[in-house]
Motif scaffolding. Structure first.
Motif, mmCIF file in Angstrom:
data_model
loop_
_atom_site.group_PDB
_atom_site.id
_atom_site.type_symbol
_atom_site.label_atom_id
_atom_site.label_comp_id
_atom_site.label_asym_id
_atom_site.label_seq_id
_atom_site.Cartn_x
_atom_site.Cartn_y
_atom_site.Cartn_z
ATOM 1 N N GLY A 282 0.778 -1.231 0.000
ATOM 2 C CA GLY A 282 0.000 0.000 0.000
ATOM 3 C C GLY A 282 0.807 1.276 0.000
ATOM 4 N N GLN A 283 2.127 1.188 -0.133
ATOM 5 C CA GLN A 283 2.978 2.379 -0.123
ATOM 6 C C GLN A 283 3.718 2.517 -1.437
ATOM 7 O OE1 GLN A 283 5.846 2.509 3.065
ATOM 8 N NE2 GLN A 283 6.832 4.367 2.298
ATOM 9 N N ASP A 284 3.666 3.713 -2.006
ATOM 10 C CA ASP A 284 4.457 3.990 -3.200
ATOM 11 C C ASP A 284 5.903 4.228 -2.796
ATOM 12 O OD1 ASP A 284 2.220 3.811 -4.786
ATOM 13 O OD2 ASP A 284 1.860 5.971 -4.843
ATOM 14 N N MET A 285 6.822 3.710 -3.595
ATOM 15 C CA MET A 285 8.240 3.869 -3.278
ATOM 16 C C MET A 285 9.069 3.742 -4.542
ATOM 17 S SD MET A 285 8.842 0.179 -1.386
ATOM 18 C CE MET A 285 7.404 0.395 -0.336
ATOM 19 N N TRP A 286 10.253 4.313 -4.493
ATOM 20 C CA TRP A 286 11.217 4.164 -5.587
ATOM 21 C C TRP A 286 12.122 2.981 -5.268
ATOM 22 C CZ3 TRP A 286 10.898 6.529 -10.118
ATOM 23 C CH2 TRP A 286 10.136 7.699 -10.208
ATOM 24 N N VAL A 287 12.027 1.940 -6.082
ATOM 25 C CA VAL A 287 12.839 0.745 -5.884
ATOM 26 C C VAL A 287 14.019 0.798 -6.840
ATOM 27 C CG1 VAL A 287 12.899 -1.766 -5.855
ATOM 28 C CG2 VAL A 287 10.810 -0.553 -5.171
#
Length: 272
Positions: free
Chosen positions: A250-255
């Motif tokens: 549920g969290q947007d992140m830069w991978v």
């Protein structure tokens, strides 16, 4: 797999790479980090390292060969024919394609990306457009390659490994420096906030380099398929030096993956 200081580590842990990832993971915005089974020391972030930020991207985490990756295509060429003529085939590959540092393509490629991608309007990209045009479809050196494989079912595959060539290296060098990155292996990764002007320019240039790398690998695979006299029946294509905006739990992140191939459920990968 074992967890060391909160970092999942696959394979046999290499102390210097684990320590390097500890340093990288200490950033306040890091959501998570992991080391793949083939991890080893890299520049600022280990090769085989995956690190996720909530609102930042890392030019040094992505690395100097933006969008380096692998592509494999399966062709309908007969395996017996390839085995019997492999010397002649690879001579033709060597003659038709451009290998080596700084090489230009003897066959300039007019790809739509040179006209339809607005990222060329960014000064950092615009200044390298001519170089990018001249090098599209070249392979480079080091561990970059073009190879021909036979799988367990006797089918022929073409495999390639390279990235965004001089364009990606020049973009990465600029943004690492602009982000305050320091020289050396054991330094904190340079990061940029996703909403900053510099961060927005880097993301756009990184994505441009990603599209450029895909175009180059597509062209090379098609050329080798032509040498083999075969039709392409299937393909697997992945970056392994890139930053993706993803949603996890549920969290947007830069991978950010450096020398690490994405492997979502059901996703196929090719590791040459």
């Amino acid at each position: 797999m074992q967890v060391i200081d909160g970092i999942p580590v696959w394979g046999n842990p290499l102390d210097n790479a684990v320590e390097q990832m500890r340093t990288a993971a200490a950033h306040d915005d890091v959501v998570g980090a992991a080391l793949m089974a083939d991890h080893h020391l890299g520049y600022s972030v280990p090769v085989g390292g995956v690190i996720a930020y909530g609102e930042h991207v890392s030019p040094s985490g992505v690395g100097f060969d933006i969008a380096c990756g692998n592509k494999a295509v399966r062709v309908d060429t007969d395996a017996d024919y390839v085995r019997e003529n492999i010397g002649t085939i690879m001579d033709a590959v060597w003659d038709r394609l451009s290998f080596g540092i700084g090489r230009k393509n003897d066959t300039p490629i007019d790809h739509p990306l040179f006209d339809d991608d607005p990222a060329w309007g960014i000064p950092e990209a615009a200044s390298h457009k001519d170089l990018a045009y001249s090098q599209l479809g070249t392979i480079g050196s080091g561990n970059h390659y073009v190879d021909i494989f036979e799988d367990e079912q006797g089918r022929i595959w073409i495999g390639v490994h390279f990235g965004s060539r001089g364009l990606g290296h020049k973009l990465a060098s600029h943004f690492v420096k602009a982000a305050g990155g320091k020289d050396g292996m054991h330094v904190e990764p340079a990061t940029l906030h996703q909403d900053s002007d510099l961060g927005q320019r880097y993301i756009a240039c990184m994505r441009l380099a990603g599209r450029y790398a895909y175009a180059g690998r597509d062209w090379v695979c098609a050329e080798v398929a032509g040498i083999l006299g075969g039709e392409i029946l299937d393909e697997v294509h992945n970056h392994h030096n890139f930053a993706w905006l993803e949603s996890h739990d549920g969290q947007d992140m830069w991978v950010v993956r450096k020398g690490a191939t994405p492997a979502f459920p059901g996703q196929r990968g090719f590791v040459g």
